[in-house]
Design a protein around this motif. Structure first.
Motif, PDB file in Angstrom:
ATOM      1  N   SER A 680       1.859  37.591  25.238  1.00 16.77           N
ATOM      2  CA  SER A 680       1.909  38.525  26.360  1.00 16.77           C
ATOM      3  C   SER A 680       2.414  39.891  25.915  1.00 16.77           C
ATOM      4  CB  SER A 680       2.821  37.968  27.461  1.00 16.77           C
ATOM      5  OG  SER A 680       2.320  36.731  27.947  1.00 16.77           O
ATOM      6  N   THR A 689      -3.806  43.070  28.520  1.00 17.03           N
ATOM      7  CA  THR A 689      -3.180  42.088  29.397  1.00 17.03           C
ATOM      8  C   THR A 689      -4.197  41.431  30.318  1.00 17.03           C
ATOM      9  OG1 THR A 689      -1.118  43.355  29.342  1.00 17.03           O
ATOM     10  CG2 THR A 689      -1.379  41.745  31.099  1.00 17.03           C
ATOM     11  N   ASP A 693      -5.472  37.385  30.403  1.00 20.08           N
ATOM     12  CA  ASP A 693      -5.458  36.518  31.580  1.00 20.08           C
ATOM     13  C   ASP A 693      -6.842  35.921  31.838  1.00 20.08           C
ATOM     14  OD1 ASP A 693      -2.821  37.043  31.912  1.00 20.08           O
ATOM     15  OD2 ASP A 693      -3.058  38.482  33.534  1.00 20.08           O
ATOM     16  N   THR A 696      -7.465  33.103  29.558  1.00 22.91           N
ATOM     17  CA  THR A 696      -6.787  31.876  29.976  1.00 22.91           C
ATOM     18  C   THR A 696      -7.599  31.160  31.046  1.00 22.91           C
ATOM     19  OG1 THR A 696      -4.666  32.962  29.520  1.00 22.91           O
ATOM     20  CG2 THR A 696      -4.618  30.957  30.841  1.00 22.91           C
ATOM     21  N   LEU A 721       0.012  35.305  35.846  1.00 23.94           N
ATOM     22  CA  LEU A 721      -0.885  36.445  35.681  1.00 23.94           C
ATOM     23  C   LEU A 721      -0.110  37.753  35.733  1.00 23.94           C
ATOM     24  CD1 LEU A 721      -3.968  35.456  37.879  1.00 23.94           C
ATOM     25  CD2 LEU A 721      -3.585  35.063  35.448  1.00 23.94           C
ATOM     26  N   SER A 722      -0.681  38.745  35.110  1.00 26.76           N
ATOM     27  CA  SER A 722      -0.085  40.082  35.106  1.00 26.76           C
ATOM     28  C   SER A 722      -0.393  40.813  36.403  1.00 26.76           C
ATOM     29  CB  SER A 722      -0.618  40.900  33.920  1.00 26.76           C
ATOM     30  OG  SER A 722      -0.268  42.259  34.044  1.00 26.76           O
ATOM     31  N   HIS A 725      -3.648  43.182  37.531  1.00 28.07           N
ATOM     32  CA  HIS A 725      -4.810  42.828  38.349  1.00 28.07           C
ATOM     33  C   HIS A 725      -4.705  43.410  39.751  1.00 28.07           C
ATOM     34  CE1 HIS A 725      -6.438  39.976  35.427  1.00 28.07           C
ATOM     35  NE2 HIS A 725      -5.205  39.563  35.212  1.00 28.07           N
TER      36      HIS A 725
END
Length: 877
Positions: A680, A689, A693, A696, A721-722, A725
């Motif tokens: 991360s 980033t 995600d 993943t 999640l970051s 988004h």
């Protein structure tokens, strides 16, 4: 030479063979001499062309035509060097396949293209180049050239030299595989280049003189037949020169000369018949015409000022060029409506034979007109009279300009004198106020100078002032090699958290207090500056050794680590320091030293913060290694080299798995296993980033069928999640589309977002959560307890769970922290939210969280029974 033999006689065999060989040699020599004669004649013809042509284009065309007689030169061009700009041009180009390079590559610089290709290679090497496709490929592979244009069979380029400098390149090429170039062609091309160089130099020196020589030759050829005309012209020139002197004297006369315009008229009469003449001038507003001078054979009265209309004078002013009109021209303009349509009463041209109007340029603008006209058919004006009057009008305009300027200046002097008298009294009264204002201005200027070089918040020198002093220090140690200084780059730890938690006002107070503490750590001759944000720098002047910099760094770390107090709140900070010393590199600059100190500071932060690091080459090497590591991460992401693992979330009472958290790991060939947390950080540094995600989600989707086969649809899946988004609509839309395209059961999917990002971007989280909720996914907040979000923010979000920050589990020794952890559980229970404890590493922690009412948790202590799942097969096991 040879005695005839009897035709009936039997020839001797050896004699015949010898004669046949001699015949073959004679034919070869005849062919060779014939070709030599053709080449000699062609070269002589080229030499004749070189001495006869008047332009390079003509010479290039002749070279091309004659060169085709000697070698295959249907594909031929010349590139030349512009010495002033250093660029390459193609003044002549002939190719049976390719168009001109400027047409082939219209969006690129022609000079750059030529320098990248074979032509540029010949310019660089200064040697003739004969190459085929094989040599071209070798040069391209070696990075010497860029292959341009259509492939050819042979390419020959010869440099054009002048005074040992390559000024051009002559190129021939052939697409015909039956054509061959050799040393003869190279020698021939070299000879032609010699002539081209000579012609270029000759035309360069003759080009500027050619027109003058031609004109002079024409004049001399006509001199014998037009001797009387020449005498007339000389007298006319003398009159013109005399007239110009008289106009110059008038221009320098006093502004109140009453005969100025009458004397100008006398000057004009010496040059050209001007019995009917007037001068018209525009007023300053350019709305009216005035007539300072007017004379007519008809004895008409002097016209007064009138507004602009559509007369002949206005016609000259409109077109801004000299005009010679006869009666027919004037009538045609009247019929076309360009004259006297609005003001027919101005038309007094019925008896005119010819009319000349010259615009007068005053202050570089057309501000008037000089006009003469005739009534007699015997008095004819010609174009040369128009040209003469146009030439004289320039000086007349200058004289009028000086007169008007002198009159304006005289009026200004008179007005100024009156104002000076009035203002002298006022100035005497305002002298004291002026002195006070001067003092205020000086104080203000001093303040502006200070503000321009100091930080507005802390009062410390800013970046600009610090860089000046750093430059001075570098120059000093270069002159005095025994002196030494150190540069300390200081970055405050946890400043962003303090700023976000307590607000910007308290953050500013924190920076002011920090600046005060830093001042107490240095001497009066040292320089402390703030570069911006929470970054400070210290220039330690005249130190004896590196130990001085270490002592100051330790004092700074000790001072900054002392608690800060804001009202009833007490908080701690820290400092990471990078140090660099002068004299390590001879070519040190202010930018490089600051960059080195910055690099060392980041190494200190990587070492755990609250320490200092002295820059050396290993620091730079570490930065390069970090960059390489980041690049490896990009490549691994592209190659799908990251693998998916599953961390179980366990019911603390039954010890049974409740959900699986999806985490990535990467087996780096040198660094070993890289876990999710470091991935991360890498993704954030590389601005990947969002891509990590999505990777993943895609990896989870690819293994989802195996998960269902092993566990059915009984376990929830957690994804961290970051918040990137949620910041942009198009990124959020992409996340929604990615989730829709998966085979996942979205009702059993949990998406967690970091609480710190929620504090900073609450509005974006509210909007983003509202859109994601429509997909049927479950939403939650991760790292809860680290961002200090308010309880009110939880009421506006459609979340269903909280996941505690893993650091909270490390604080169970403190009774107050246990109370806080209990409050988290009660808050979640009151809001009907699930709460998950993280970072559980031992049984004691599990018991404490269970006793506080926590039902679910995850961590190392809970994976003793459940092995870390790295594949669907292990999940099934």
């Amino acid at each position: 030479m040879f005695k005839d033999e009897d035709e009936t006689a039997q020839p001797r065999t050896k004699e015949i063979e010898r004669l046949e060989k001699r015949l073959i040699r004679l034919k070869y020599l005849a062919h060779k001499y014939k070709r030599a004669e053709i080449i000699q004649n062609a070269l002589l013809e080229l030499s004749n062309i070189a001495t006869q042509v008047s332009s390079l284009e003509e010479f290039y065309l002749g070279v091309h035509q004659h060169l085709k007689q000697l070698i295959s030169a249907d594909n031929f061009f010349i590139a030349t060097l512009d010495v002033a700009t250093g660029g390459l041009t193609v003044p002549f180009f002939a190719d049976e396949k390719d168009a001109h390079p400027a047409q082939l590559y219209p969006e690129q610089s022609l000079s750059t293209l030529l320098q990248q290709g074979l032509t540029g290679y010949v310019f660089k090497t200064g040697k003739a180049l004969l190459c085929d496709d094989t040599l071209v490929d070798e040069l391209v592979a070696a990075g010497q050239i860029v292959n341009l244009g259509s492939p050819c069979h042979l390419w020959l380029g010869v440099p054009i030299r002048h005074e040992d400098m390559v000024t051009g390149v002559l190129v021939v090429q052939t697409y015909d595989t039956n054509v061959h170039y050799g040393d003869i062609e190279v020698e021939l091309m070299t000879f032609i280049c010699h002539h081209i160089s000579g012609v270029m130099e000759r035309l360069k020196h003759q080009e500027q003189l050619e027109q003058a020589i031609q004109q002079r030759t024409k004049e001399l050829s006509q001199a014998y037949d037009k001797l009387k005309q020449e005498v007339y012209e000389r007298r006319r020139a003398e009159r013109l020169q005399k007239s110009l002197f008289e106009i110059a004297e008038l221009a320098n006369s006093s502004a109140d000369n009453p005969d100025f315009y009458a004397q100008l008229h006398n000057v004009i009469r010496h040059l050209i018949p001007a019995n009917n003449c007037y001068i018209a001038l525009l007023n300053e507003e350019e709305t009216h015409l005035t007539f300072p001078f007017y004379v007519s054979q008809l004895g008409n009265g002097h016209p007064g000022t009138r507004p602009l209309q559509d007369g002949l004078t206005e016609y000259v002013l409109k077109h801004k060029r000299p005009l010679l009109l006869d009666q027919n021209d004037i009538n045609a303009l009247i019929v076309s409506g360009e004259l006297y349509t609005k003001a027919p009463s101005l038309n007094h041209t019925q008896t005119m034979h010819q009319w000349i109007g010259i615009p007068l340029f005053i202050h570089d603008q057309v501000r008037g007109a000089l006009t003469i006209y005739s009534f007699s058919m015997t008095q004819n004006y010609q174009i040369k009279d128009l040209e003469l009057l146009t030439f004289v009008s320039q000086h007349i305009g200058t004289a009028i300009e000086k007169k008007l300027s002198a009159e304006s200046l005289q009026r200004s002097y008179e007005e100024l004198e009156e104002k000076v008298i009035a203002r002298t009294r006022a100035l005497a009264e305002l002298n004291k106020d002026l002195e006070k204002e001067i003092r205020q201005r000086r104080n203000m200027e001093a303040k502006l100078v200070h503000d321009a070089k100091h930080d507005a918040l802390t009062g410390l020198p800013n970046r600009a002032m610090f860089m000046e002093r750093l430059n001075q220090a570098i120059k000093h140690v270069r002159r005095h090699s025994l002196d030494q200084f150190a540069l300390l780059f200081i970055d405050l730890d946890r400043f962003k958290q303090i700023n976000d938690t307590l607000g910007h006002i308290e953050g500013d107070r924190f920076l002011i207090e920090t600046a005060s503490r830093l001042r107490s750590c240095i001497r009066s001759n040292d320089t402390l500056a703030r570069l911006g944000g929470d970054e400070f720098v210290i220039l330690l002047d005249c130190i004896s050794s590196i130990d001085d910099a270490k002592d100051v760094s330790e004092r700074v770390i000790q001072k900054i680590s002392q608690p800060y107090r804001s009202g009833t709140i007490e908080f701690n900070s820290g400092a990471s320091i990078g140090i660099t010393i002068s004299g390590n590199h001879r070519l040190d600059t202010s930018e490089s030293m600051l960059r080195n100190a910055d690099t060392a500071m980041y190494q200190a932060k990587a070492n755990g913060k609250g320490c200092y690091v002295i820059f050396d080459d290993s620091s730079s090497e570490q930065a390069m290694q970090d960059a390489a590591f980041e690049n490896d991460f990009r490549l691994a992401l592209q190659a799908h080299a990251l693998q998916l693992s599953y961390s179980p979330i366990v019911d603390l009472q039954t010890q049974q798995p409740y959900a699986l958290e999806c985490r990535l790991f990467w087996e780096h060939p040198q660094r070993g296993t890289i876990q999710q947390e470091q991935l991360s950080v890498l993704a954030e540094q590389a601005n990947l980033t969002v891509e990590l995600d999505k990777y993943t989600i895609t990896a989870l989707d690819s293994t989802y069928i195996e998960l269902l086969r092993c566990h059915g649809d009984q376990l929830d899946l957690h994804l961290m999640l970051s918040s990137q988004h949620l910041k942009h609509k198009h990124v959020l839309r992409s996340l929604k589309n990615t989730l829709k395209q998966t085979r996942l059961n979205l009702n059993r999917l949990w998406l967690f977002f970091n609480e710190k990002s929620l504090v900073q971007e609450t509005e974006n989280h509210i909007n983003g959560f509202a859109l994601l909720q429509k997909l049927g996914v479950n939403l939650g907040i991760s790292h809860y307890g680290s961002g200090h979000s308010s309880l009110n923010s939880l009421l506006f979000l459609p979340i269903k769970a909280l996941k505690l920050d893993t650091n909270i589990a490390k604080q169970l020794q403190d009774e107050q922290h246990i109370k806080l952890i209990s409050a988290y559980q009660k808050t979640a229970s009151t809001l009907d939210l699930l709460i998950f404890a993280g970072g559980l590493t031992n049984q004691e922690q599990i018991q404490i969280f269970s006793s506080l009412g926590y039902q679910f948790g995850q961590g190392g202590a809970l994976t003793d029974t459940f092995t870390l799942l790295e594949s669907p097969q292990q999940v099934c096991a």
